[in-house]
Design an enzyme around this catalytic site. Structure first.
Site, PDB file in Angstrom:
ATOM      1  N   ARG A  75      -2.166 -41.284  13.502  1.00 19.10           N
ATOM      2  CA  ARG A  75      -0.901 -41.846  14.007  1.00 19.10           C
ATOM      3  C   ARG A  75      -1.105 -42.840  15.133  1.00 19.10           C
ATOM      4  O   ARG A  75      -0.175 -43.553  15.516  1.00 19.10           O
ATOM      5  CB  ARG A  75       0.058 -40.716  14.394  1.00 19.10           C
ATOM      6  CG  ARG A  75       0.762 -40.155  13.159  1.00 19.10           C
ATOM      7  CD  ARG A  75       1.511 -38.897  13.451  1.00 19.10           C
ATOM      8  NE  ARG A  75       0.622 -37.758  13.545  1.00 19.10           N
ATOM      9  CZ  ARG A  75       0.868 -36.679  14.270  1.00 19.10           C
ATOM     10  NH1 ARG A  75       1.949 -36.589  14.972  1.00 19.10           N
ATOM     11  NH2 ARG A  75       0.001 -35.687  14.280  1.00 19.10           N
ATOM     12  N   GLU A 112      -8.876 -26.338  19.659  1.00 18.19           N
ATOM     13  CA  GLU A 112      -8.531 -24.967  20.049  1.00 18.19           C
ATOM     14  C   GLU A 112      -9.309 -23.979  19.159  1.00 18.19           C
ATOM     15  O   GLU A 112      -9.832 -22.978  19.624  1.00 18.19           O
ATOM     16  CB  GLU A 112      -7.025 -24.769  19.881  1.00 18.19           C
ATOM     17  CG  GLU A 112      -6.491 -23.721  20.816  1.00 18.19           C
ATOM     18  CD  GLU A 112      -4.985 -23.651  20.776  1.00 18.19           C
ATOM     19  OE1 GLU A 112      -4.373 -24.543  20.168  1.00 18.19           O
ATOM     20  OE2 GLU A 112      -4.455 -22.690  21.342  1.00 18.19           O
TER      21      GLU A 112
HETATM   22  P1  AMP Z   1      -4.969 -33.135  21.869  1.00 21.07           P
HETATM   23  O1  AMP Z   1      -6.386 -33.415  21.477  1.00 21.07           O
HETATM   24  O2  AMP Z   1      -4.688 -31.689  22.096  1.00 21.07           O
HETATM   25  O3  AMP Z   1      -4.507 -34.005  23.038  1.00 21.07           O
HETATM   26  O4  AMP Z   1      -4.082 -33.507  20.622  1.00 21.07           O
HETATM   27  C1  AMP Z   1      -3.796 -34.819  20.337  1.00 21.07           C
HETATM   28  C2  AMP Z   1      -3.736 -35.061  18.863  1.00 21.07           C
HETATM   29  O5  AMP Z   1      -3.120 -33.988  18.125  1.00 21.07           O
HETATM   30  C3  AMP Z   1      -2.930 -36.289  18.603  1.00 21.07           C
HETATM   31  O6  AMP Z   1      -3.638 -37.045  17.646  1.00 21.07           O
HETATM   32  C4  AMP Z   1      -1.608 -35.805  18.065  1.00 21.07           C
HETATM   33  O7  AMP Z   1      -1.255 -36.573  16.953  1.00 21.07           O
HETATM   34  C5  AMP Z   1      -1.818 -34.355  17.689  1.00 21.07           C
HETATM   35  N1  AMP Z   1      -0.902 -33.386  18.368  1.00 21.07           N
HETATM   36  C6  AMP Z   1      -1.279 -32.427  19.237  1.00 21.07           C
HETATM   37  N2  AMP Z   1      -0.245 -31.687  19.625  1.00 21.07           N
HETATM   38  C7  AMP Z   1       0.830 -32.195  19.010  1.00 21.07           C
HETATM   39  C8  AMP Z   1       2.227 -31.863  19.027  1.00 21.07           C
HETATM   40  N3  AMP Z   1       2.704 -30.840  19.755  1.00 21.07           N
HETATM   41  N4  AMP Z   1       3.061 -32.610  18.277  1.00 21.07           N
HETATM   42  C9  AMP Z   1       2.582 -33.638  17.539  1.00 21.07           C
HETATM   43  N5  AMP Z   1       1.291 -33.995  17.477  1.00 21.07           N
HETATM   44  C10 AMP Z   1       0.412 -33.284  18.196  1.00 21.07           C
END
Ligand code: AMP
Length: 192
Positions: A75, A112
Protein backbone atom coordinates in the site's frame (compact mmCIF):
# COMPACT_ATOMS: atom_id res chain seq x y z
CA UNK A 1 -14.85 32.12 17.80
CA UNK A 2 -12.70 31.97 20.94
CA UNK A 3 -9.48 34.02 20.91
CA UNK A 4 -7.16 30.99 20.95
CA UNK A 5 -8.97 29.24 18.09
CA UNK A 6 -7.52 29.53 14.61
CA UNK A 7 -8.97 28.38 11.30
CA UNK A 8 -7.65 25.03 10.09
CA UNK A 9 -5.17 25.26 7.21
CA UNK A 10 -5.56 23.15 4.04
CA UNK A 11 -3.40 20.29 5.37
CA UNK A 12 -5.35 20.14 8.65
CA UNK A 13 -8.70 20.28 6.85
CA UNK A 14 -7.66 17.47 4.52
CA UNK A 15 -6.31 15.42 7.44
CA UNK A 16 -9.65 15.79 9.22
CA UNK A 17 -11.54 14.53 6.14
CA UNK A 18 -9.14 11.62 5.66
CA UNK A 19 -9.50 10.66 9.32
CA UNK A 20 -13.29 10.68 9.03
CA UNK A 21 -13.28 8.38 6.00
CA UNK A 22 -10.98 5.67 7.46
CA UNK A 23 -12.99 2.64 8.61
CA UNK A 24 -12.05 0.54 11.64
CA UNK A 25 -12.39 -3.20 11.07
CA UNK A 26 -12.19 -5.10 14.36
CA UNK A 27 -10.27 -8.39 14.64
CA UNK A 28 -8.72 -8.25 11.15
CA UNK A 29 -6.49 -9.86 9.98
CA UNK A 30 -6.19 -11.56 13.39
CA UNK A 31 -8.18 -11.31 16.63
CA UNK A 32 -7.25 -8.25 18.70
CA UNK A 33 -6.12 -6.08 15.77
CA UNK A 34 -8.18 -3.08 14.65
CA UNK A 35 -7.44 -2.79 10.94
CA UNK A 36 -7.51 0.75 9.53
CA UNK A 37 -9.23 0.33 6.18
CA UNK A 38 -8.12 3.03 3.73
CA UNK A 39 -10.38 1.65 0.97
CA UNK A 40 -12.81 4.58 1.18
CA UNK A 41 -9.86 6.98 0.69
CA UNK A 42 -8.59 5.14 -2.40
CA UNK A 43 -12.17 5.11 -3.74
CA UNK A 44 -12.53 8.89 -3.38
CA UNK A 45 -10.35 10.30 -6.17
CA UNK A 46 -10.90 13.91 -5.14
CA UNK A 47 -9.96 13.34 -1.48
CA UNK A 48 -7.03 11.06 -2.30
CA UNK A 49 -5.65 13.68 -4.73
CA UNK A 50 -5.94 16.33 -2.00
CA UNK A 51 -4.36 13.93 0.51
CA UNK A 52 -1.39 13.39 -1.83
CA UNK A 53 -1.03 17.18 -2.24
CA UNK A 54 -1.24 17.63 1.54
CA UNK A 55 1.48 15.02 2.10
CA UNK A 56 3.69 16.62 -0.56
CA UNK A 57 3.26 19.97 1.21
CA UNK A 58 3.93 18.46 4.64
CA UNK A 59 7.16 16.84 3.43
CA UNK A 60 8.35 19.99 1.65
CA UNK A 61 7.64 22.14 4.73
CA UNK A 62 9.55 19.80 7.00
CA UNK A 63 12.30 18.20 4.91
CA UNK A 64 12.39 19.82 1.46
CA UNK A 65 12.13 17.89 -1.80
CA UNK A 66 13.51 14.32 -1.96
CA UNK A 67 15.58 12.92 -4.82
CA UNK A 68 13.82 9.54 -4.63
CA UNK A 69 10.68 8.09 -3.04
CA UNK A 70 10.69 4.55 -1.65
CA UNK A 71 7.27 2.86 -1.35
CA UNK A 72 6.86 -0.20 0.84
CA UNK A 73 4.84 -3.10 -0.63
CA UNK A 74 2.08 -2.90 -1.18
CA UNK A 75 0.00 0.00 0.00
CA UNK A 76 3.05 2.26 0.06
CA UNK A 77 3.02 2.06 -3.73
CA UNK A 78 -0.26 3.97 -4.07
CA UNK A 79 0.71 7.41 -2.73
CA UNK A 80 4.45 6.73 -3.09
CA UNK A 81 4.38 6.71 -6.88
CA UNK A 82 2.03 9.71 -6.96
CA UNK A 83 4.37 11.75 -4.74
CA UNK A 84 7.40 10.73 -6.82
CA UNK A 85 5.59 11.83 -9.97
CA UNK A 86 4.73 15.16 -8.36
CA UNK A 87 8.42 15.81 -7.62
CA UNK A 88 9.50 14.17 -10.89
CA UNK A 89 11.93 11.89 -9.05
CA UNK A 90 12.39 8.10 -9.23
CA UNK A 91 10.02 5.80 -7.37
CA UNK A 92 11.67 2.69 -5.88
CA UNK A 93 9.50 -0.21 -4.64
CA UNK A 94 10.71 -2.13 -1.60
CA UNK A 95 9.14 -5.53 -2.15
CA UNK A 96 8.40 -8.80 -0.43
CA UNK A 97 10.73 -11.70 -1.35
CA UNK A 98 10.53 -13.30 -4.76
CA UNK A 99 9.00 -10.37 -6.66
CA UNK A 100 12.03 -8.54 -8.05
CA UNK A 101 14.47 -9.81 -10.71
CA UNK A 102 18.22 -9.18 -10.85
CA UNK A 103 20.77 -8.49 -8.15
CA UNK A 104 19.06 -7.60 -4.90
CA UNK A 105 19.69 -6.23 -1.43
CA UNK A 106 17.64 -7.74 1.34
CA UNK A 107 16.78 -7.08 4.97
CA UNK A 108 15.02 -9.45 7.38
CA UNK A 109 12.99 -8.12 10.28
CA UNK A 110 10.83 -9.32 13.16
CA UNK A 111 7.05 -9.29 13.05
CA UNK A 112 4.84 -9.88 16.08
CA UNK A 113 4.80 -13.53 15.00
CA UNK A 114 7.76 -14.70 12.89
CA UNK A 115 9.94 -12.75 10.48
CA UNK A 116 9.56 -10.95 7.17
CA UNK A 117 11.89 -9.61 4.48
CA UNK A 118 12.08 -6.62 2.17
CA UNK A 119 14.11 -6.51 -1.05
CA UNK A 120 15.19 -3.91 -3.58
CA UNK A 121 17.27 -3.93 -6.74
CA UNK A 122 20.89 -3.01 -6.03
CA UNK A 123 21.16 -0.06 -8.39
CA UNK A 124 17.72 1.41 -7.77
CA UNK A 125 19.05 3.95 -5.25
CA UNK A 126 22.23 5.86 -6.03
CA UNK A 127 24.60 6.37 -3.05
CA UNK A 128 23.98 9.73 -1.39
CA UNK A 129 20.45 10.16 -2.80
CA UNK A 130 18.08 12.00 -0.46
CA UNK A 131 15.36 9.40 0.02
CA UNK A 132 11.85 9.70 1.44
CA UNK A 133 10.36 6.42 2.72
CA UNK A 134 6.60 6.04 2.45
CA UNK A 135 4.03 3.53 3.66
CA UNK A 136 0.31 3.83 4.32
CA UNK A 137 0.33 2.95 8.04
CA UNK A 138 2.94 3.34 10.78
CA UNK A 139 1.98 0.82 13.48
CA UNK A 140 4.77 -0.79 15.54
CA UNK A 141 7.37 0.72 13.20
CA UNK A 142 9.03 -2.61 12.37
CA UNK A 143 8.40 -2.37 8.63
CA UNK A 144 9.53 1.22 8.37
CA UNK A 145 12.63 0.39 10.43
CA UNK A 146 13.50 -2.41 8.01
CA UNK A 147 13.00 -0.05 5.05
CA UNK A 148 15.36 2.46 6.67
CA UNK A 149 17.98 -0.28 7.11
CA UNK A 150 17.61 -1.37 3.48
CA UNK A 151 17.84 2.21 2.14
CA UNK A 152 20.85 2.76 4.41
CA UNK A 153 22.50 -0.39 3.00
CA UNK A 154 22.06 1.14 -0.48
CA UNK A 155 24.00 4.23 0.66
CA UNK A 156 20.94 6.51 0.68
CA UNK A 157 20.75 9.69 2.73
CA UNK A 158 17.44 9.05 4.48
CA UNK A 159 15.69 12.38 4.80
CA UNK A 160 12.69 10.92 6.60
CA UNK A 161 9.48 8.95 6.43
CA UNK A 162 5.94 9.99 5.56
CA UNK A 163 2.83 7.94 6.35
CA UNK A 164 -0.84 8.51 5.71
CA UNK A 165 -1.63 7.53 9.27
CA UNK A 166 0.17 6.52 12.42
CA UNK A 167 -1.09 4.56 15.39
CA UNK A 168 0.59 6.68 18.04
CA UNK A 169 -0.58 4.49 20.92
CA UNK A 170 1.80 1.73 19.78
CA UNK A 171 4.82 4.02 20.41
CA UNK A 172 6.63 2.74 17.32
CA UNK A 173 8.91 5.77 17.19
CA UNK A 174 10.51 4.90 20.52
CA UNK A 175 12.39 2.13 18.75
CA UNK A 176 13.88 4.04 15.80
CA UNK A 177 17.48 2.98 15.12
CA UNK A 178 18.50 6.22 13.41
CA UNK A 179 18.00 9.28 15.65
CA UNK A 180 17.63 11.80 12.82
CA UNK A 181 14.59 9.98 11.49
CA UNK A 182 12.80 10.46 14.78
CA UNK A 183 12.54 14.14 13.90
CA UNK A 184 11.43 13.49 10.36
CA UNK A 185 8.65 10.96 10.75
CA UNK A 186 5.51 12.60 9.42
CA UNK A 187 1.92 11.41 9.33
CA UNK A 188 -1.07 13.15 7.83
CA UNK A 189 -3.43 11.58 10.38
CA UNK A 190 -2.81 10.43 13.94
CA UNK A 191 -4.79 7.88 15.93
CA UNK A 192 -4.22 7.18 19.59
P1 AMP B 1 4.33 -2.06 11.45
O1 AMP B 1 5.53 -2.76 10.90
O2 AMP B 1 3.80 -2.69 12.70
O3 AMP B 1 4.55 -0.56 11.62
O4 AMP B 1 3.18 -2.26 10.40
C1 AMP B 1 3.14 -1.50 9.26
C2 AMP B 1 2.62 -2.29 8.10
O5 AMP B 1 1.53 -3.17 8.44
C3 AMP B 1 2.10 -1.34 7.06
O6 AMP B 1 2.58 -1.80 5.82
C4 AMP B 1 0.60 -1.42 7.15
O7 AMP B 1 0.07 -1.52 5.86
C5 AMP B 1 0.29 -2.66 7.96
N1 AMP B 1 -0.53 -2.42 9.19
C6 AMP B 1 -0.11 -2.62 10.46
N2 AMP B 1 -1.08 -2.38 11.33
C7 AMP B 1 -2.15 -1.99 10.61
C8 AMP B 1 -3.48 -1.58 10.96
N3 AMP B 1 -3.90 -1.54 12.23
N4 AMP B 1 -4.31 -1.25 9.95
C9 AMP B 1 -3.89 -1.29 8.67
N5 AMP B 1 -2.67 -1.67 8.28
C10 AMP B 1 -1.79 -2.03 9.23
Amino acid sequence: MLLNQHPLNDIELCAQEVKECIVDVEDFPIPGVTFKDLGPLWANSNLSKRAIDAMVQMVENDQGVPECVVGIESRGFIFGLAMAQHWQVPFVPFRKPGKLPGELKRVAYQLEYGTAELECQVNAIKPGMRVLIHDDVFATGGTARAAIQLADACGAEIMGCAFILSLDGLNGQEHWPIPVVEKSCLSLVHFI
